[in-house]
Design a protein around this motif. Structure first.
Motif, PDB file in Angstrom:
ATOM      1  N   LEU A   1       0.815  -1.212   0.000  1.00  0.00           N
ATOM      2  CA  LEU A   1       0.000   0.000   0.000  1.00  0.00           C
ATOM      3  C   LEU A   1       0.854   1.271   0.000  1.00  0.00           C
ATOM      4  CD1 LEU A   1      -2.864  -1.007   2.454  1.00  0.00           C
ATOM      5  CD2 LEU A   1      -2.987  -0.796  -0.042  1.00  0.00           C
ATOM      6  N   LEU A   2       2.002   1.214   0.647  1.00  0.00           N
ATOM      7  CA  LEU A   2       2.873   2.398   0.739  1.00  0.00           C
ATOM      8  C   LEU A   2       3.876   2.485  -0.406  1.00  0.00           C
ATOM      9  CD1 LEU A   2       3.558   2.440   4.585  1.00  0.00           C
ATOM     10  CD2 LEU A   2       2.032   3.933   3.285  1.00  0.00           C
ATOM     11  N   LEU A   3       3.893   1.502  -1.288  1.00  0.00           N
ATOM     12  CA  LEU A   3       4.851   1.494  -2.394  1.00  0.00           C
ATOM     13  C   LEU A   3       4.819   2.768  -3.243  1.00  0.00           C
ATOM     14  CD1 LEU A   3       7.068  -0.214  -3.598  1.00  0.00           C
ATOM     15  CD2 LEU A   3       5.360  -1.273  -5.086  1.00  0.00           C
ATOM     16  N   PRO A   4       3.662   3.332  -3.539  1.00  0.00           N
ATOM     17  CA  PRO A   4       3.669   4.578  -4.329  1.00  0.00           C
ATOM     18  C   PRO A   4       4.401   5.732  -3.641  1.00  0.00           C
ATOM     19  CG  PRO A   4       1.475   3.618  -4.312  1.00  0.00           C
ATOM     20  CD  PRO A   4       2.307   2.832  -3.330  1.00  0.00           C
ATOM     21  N   PHE A   5       4.547   5.658  -2.326  1.00  0.00           N
ATOM     22  CA  PHE A   5       5.212   6.723  -1.588  1.00  0.00           C
ATOM     23  C   PHE A   5       6.713   6.479  -1.409  1.00  0.00           C
ATOM     24  CE2 PHE A   5       0.784   6.816  -0.107  1.00  0.00           C
ATOM     25  CZ  PHE A   5       0.454   8.103  -0.526  1.00  0.00           C
ATOM     26  N   ALA A   6       7.227   5.404  -1.944  1.00  0.00           N
ATOM     27  CA  ALA A   6       8.647   5.068  -1.778  1.00  0.00           C
ATOM     28  C   ALA A   6       9.576   6.178  -2.268  1.00  0.00           C
ATOM     29  CB  ALA A   6       8.970   3.748  -2.472  1.00  0.00           C
ATOM     30  N   PRO A   7       9.328   6.800  -3.429  1.00  0.00           N
ATOM     31  CA  PRO A   7      10.222   7.887  -3.852  1.00  0.00           C
ATOM     32  C   PRO A   7      10.221   9.060  -2.876  1.00  0.00           C
ATOM     33  CG  PRO A   7       8.925   7.122  -5.710  1.00  0.00           C
ATOM     34  CD  PRO A   7       8.366   6.451  -4.471  1.00  0.00           C
ATOM     35  N   VAL A   8       9.078   9.353  -2.292  1.00  0.00           N
ATOM     36  CA  VAL A   8       8.995  10.451  -1.327  1.00  0.00           C
ATOM     37  C   VAL A   8       9.787  10.106  -0.078  1.00  0.00           C
ATOM     38  CG1 VAL A   8       7.426  11.784   0.131  1.00  0.00           C
ATOM     39  CG2 VAL A   8       6.762  11.209  -2.214  1.00  0.00           C
ATOM     40  N   ARG A   9       9.632   8.871   0.399  1.00  0.00           N
ATOM     41  CA  ARG A   9      10.378   8.455   1.598  1.00  0.00           C
ATOM     42  C   ARG A   9      11.875   8.465   1.333  1.00  0.00           C
ATOM     43  NH1 ARG A   9       7.657   3.062   3.727  1.00  0.00           N
ATOM     44  NH2 ARG A   9       7.964   2.557   1.537  1.00  0.00           N
ATOM     45  N   GLY A  10      12.277   8.034   0.141  1.00  0.00           N
ATOM     46  CA  GLY A  10      13.697   8.044  -0.209  1.00  0.00           C
ATOM     47  C   GLY A  10      14.241   9.455  -0.320  1.00  0.00           C
ATOM     48  N   SER A  11      13.455  10.342  -0.900  1.00  0.00           N
ATOM     49  CA  SER A  11      13.875  11.748  -1.022  1.00  0.00           C
ATOM     50  C   SER A  11      14.005  12.394   0.347  1.00  0.00           C
ATOM     51  CB  SER A  11      12.873  12.531  -1.871  1.00  0.00           C
ATOM     52  OG  SER A  11      12.844  12.027  -3.181  1.00  0.00           O
ATOM     53  N   ALA A  12      13.057  12.111   1.230  1.00  0.00           N
ATOM     54  CA  ALA A  12      13.102  12.683   2.581  1.00  0.00           C
ATOM     55  C   ALA A  12      14.354  12.207   3.313  1.00  0.00           C
ATOM     56  CB  ALA A  12      11.845  12.300   3.360  1.00  0.00           C
ATOM     57  N   TRP A  13      14.690  10.922   3.148  1.00  0.00           N
ATOM     58  CA  TRP A  13      15.900  10.398   3.789  1.00  0.00           C
ATOM     59  C   TRP A  13      17.140  11.111   3.247  1.00  0.00           C
ATOM     60  CZ3 TRP A  13      20.223   8.045   1.757  1.00  0.00           C
ATOM     61  CH2 TRP A  13      21.116   7.507   2.666  1.00  0.00           C
ATOM     62  N   ALA A  14      17.208  11.291   1.930  1.00  0.00           N
ATOM     63  CA  ALA A  14      18.368  11.964   1.320  1.00  0.00           C
ATOM     64  C   ALA A  14      18.479  13.401   1.796  1.00  0.00           C
ATOM     65  CB  ALA A  14      18.253  11.908  -0.201  1.00  0.00           C
ATOM     66  N   ILE A  15      17.367  14.073   1.927  1.00  0.00           N
ATOM     67  CA  ILE A  15      17.378  15.460   2.407  1.00  0.00           C
ATOM     68  C   ILE A  15      17.868  15.513   3.850  1.00  0.00           C
ATOM     69  CG2 ILE A  15      15.867  17.397   3.027  1.00  0.00           C
ATOM     70  CD1 ILE A  15      14.249  16.685   0.467  1.00  0.00           C
ATOM     71  N   ARG A  16      17.387  14.594   4.687  1.00  0.00           N
ATOM     72  CA  ARG A  16      17.850  14.560   6.089  1.00  0.00           C
ATOM     73  C   ARG A  16      19.353  14.318   6.165  1.00  0.00           C
ATOM     74  NH1 ARG A  16      13.194  11.591   6.749  1.00  0.00           N
ATOM     75  NH2 ARG A  16      14.362   9.629   6.821  1.00  0.00           N
ATOM     76  N   GLN A  17      19.866  13.429   5.331  1.00  0.00           N
ATOM     77  CA  GLN A  17      21.305  13.150   5.327  1.00  0.00           C
ATOM     78  C   GLN A  17      22.101  14.373   4.898  1.00  0.00           C
ATOM     79  OE1 GLN A  17      22.586  10.256   6.574  1.00  0.00           O
ATOM     80  NE2 GLN A  17      20.443   9.941   7.061  1.00  0.00           N
ATOM     81  N   ALA A  18      21.620  15.085   3.883  1.00  0.00           N
ATOM     82  CA  ALA A  18      22.308  16.290   3.415  1.00  0.00           C
ATOM     83  C   ALA A  18      22.318  17.372   4.482  1.00  0.00           C
ATOM     84  CB  ALA A  18      21.648  16.810   2.137  1.00  0.00           C
ATOM     85  N   ILE A  19      21.208  17.529   5.183  1.00  0.00           N
ATOM     86  CA  ILE A  19      21.129  18.531   6.252  1.00  0.00           C
ATOM     87  C   ILE A  19      22.078  18.175   7.395  1.00  0.00           C
ATOM     88  CG2 ILE A  19      19.622  19.429   8.063  1.00  0.00           C
ATOM     89  CD1 ILE A  19      17.347  19.348   5.972  1.00  0.00           C
ATOM     90  N   GLN A  20      22.130  16.901   7.764  1.00  0.00           N
ATOM     91  CA  GLN A  20      23.034  16.491   8.840  1.00  0.00           C
ATOM     92  C   GLN A  20      24.488  16.747   8.468  1.00  0.00           C
ATOM     93  OE1 GLN A  20      22.043  12.398   9.607  1.00  0.00           O
ATOM     94  NE2 GLN A  20      20.295  12.915  10.896  1.00  0.00           N
ATOM     95  N   GLU A  21      24.853  16.460   7.241  1.00  0.00           N
ATOM     96  CA  GLU A  21      26.234  16.671   6.803  1.00  0.00           C
ATOM     97  C   GLU A  21      26.554  18.166   6.761  1.00  0.00           C
ATOM     98  OE1 GLU A  21      30.118  15.769   5.510  1.00  0.00           O
ATOM     99  OE2 GLU A  21      28.589  14.680   6.623  1.00  0.00           O
ATOM    100  N   ALA A  22      25.625  18.966   6.289  1.00  0.00           N
ATOM    101  CA  ALA A  22      25.838  20.423   6.248  1.00  0.00           C
ATOM    102  C   ALA A  22      26.009  20.983   7.653  1.00  0.00           C
ATOM    103  CB  ALA A  22      24.673  21.104   5.538  1.00  0.00           C
ATOM    104  N   GLU A  23      25.201  20.518   8.599  1.00  0.00           N
ATOM    105  CA  GLU A  23      25.338  20.981   9.984  1.00  0.00           C
ATOM    106  C   GLU A  23      26.664  20.524  10.585  1.00  0.00           C
ATOM    107  OE1 GLU A  23      21.838  19.542  11.932  1.00  0.00           O
ATOM    108  OE2 GLU A  23      20.696  21.341  11.398  1.00  0.00           O
ATOM    109  N   ARG A  24      27.094  19.310  10.269  1.00  0.00           N
ATOM    110  CA  ARG A  24      28.371  18.815  10.800  1.00  0.00           C
ATOM    111  C   ARG A  24      29.522  19.683  10.318  1.00  0.00           C
ATOM    112  NH1 ARG A  24      32.686  16.660   9.609  1.00  0.00           N
ATOM    113  NH2 ARG A  24      32.177  16.347   7.437  1.00  0.00           N
ATOM    114  N   ILE A  25      29.507  20.026   9.049  1.00  0.00           N
ATOM    115  CA  ILE A  25      30.559  20.879   8.501  1.00  0.00           C
ATOM    116  C   ILE A  25      30.452  22.298   9.056  1.00  0.00           C
ATOM    117  CG2 ILE A  25      31.419  21.950   6.370  1.00  0.00           C
ATOM    118  CD1 ILE A  25      30.650  19.310   4.952  1.00  0.00           C
ATOM    119  N   TYR A  26      29.232  22.824   9.146  1.00  0.00           N
ATOM    120  CA  TYR A  26      29.007  24.188   9.634  1.00  0.00           C
ATOM    121  C   TYR A  26      29.536  24.360  11.048  1.00  0.00           C
ATOM    122  CZ  TYR A  26      26.408  28.473  10.734  1.00  0.00           C
ATOM    123  OH  TYR A  26      26.051  29.744  11.109  1.00  0.00           O
ATOM    124  N   TYR A  27      29.362  23.337  11.893  1.00  0.00           N
ATOM    125  CA  TYR A  27      29.799  23.421  13.285  1.00  0.00           C
ATOM    126  C   TYR A  27      31.151  22.764  13.542  1.00  0.00           C
ATOM    127  CZ  TYR A  27      25.275  25.331  14.527  1.00  0.00           C
ATOM    128  OH  TYR A  27      24.175  26.141  14.625  1.00  0.00           O
TER     129      TYR A  27
END
Length: 87
Positions: free
Chosen positions: A8-34
């Motif tokens: 049932l959630l398969l159609p939302f897989a790209p959204v979940r994957g994109s959200a994960w990638a965005i969270r990873q990018a934000i964490q890396e940016a914060e790590r470098i920033y600080y």
């Protein structure tokens, strides 16, 4: 999760994957920033700009305060790796 919910959630897989990638990018940016090494390098560049006459004393003070606040936050939270690069 069960098989039915996965189907049932398969159609939302790209959204979940994109959200994960965005969270990873934000964490890396914060790590470098600080990262303390990154902040110290920015402080050194700021001092060079002041000595070269590229910025005013007031601008130097304002930016230095912001960088020192970041450094204090970084040391308080233990953020960064200390070398300005990913490990």
């Amino acid at each position: 999760m069960g098989l039915i919910s996965e189907v049932l959630l398969l159609p939302f897989a790209p959204v979940r994957g994109s959200a994960w990638a965005i969270r990873q990018a934000i964490q890396e940016a914060e790590r470098i920033y600080y990262d303390p090494a990154t902040i110290r390098a920015e402080l050194a560049r700021l001092e060079e700009q002041l000595e070269a006459g590229e910025i005013t004393e007031e601008e130097f003070d304002r930016q230095e305060d912001a960088l020192l606040d970041r450094l204090e936050t970084a040391t308080r939270t233990g953020a960064g790796t200390g070398d300005g690069t990913r490990q």
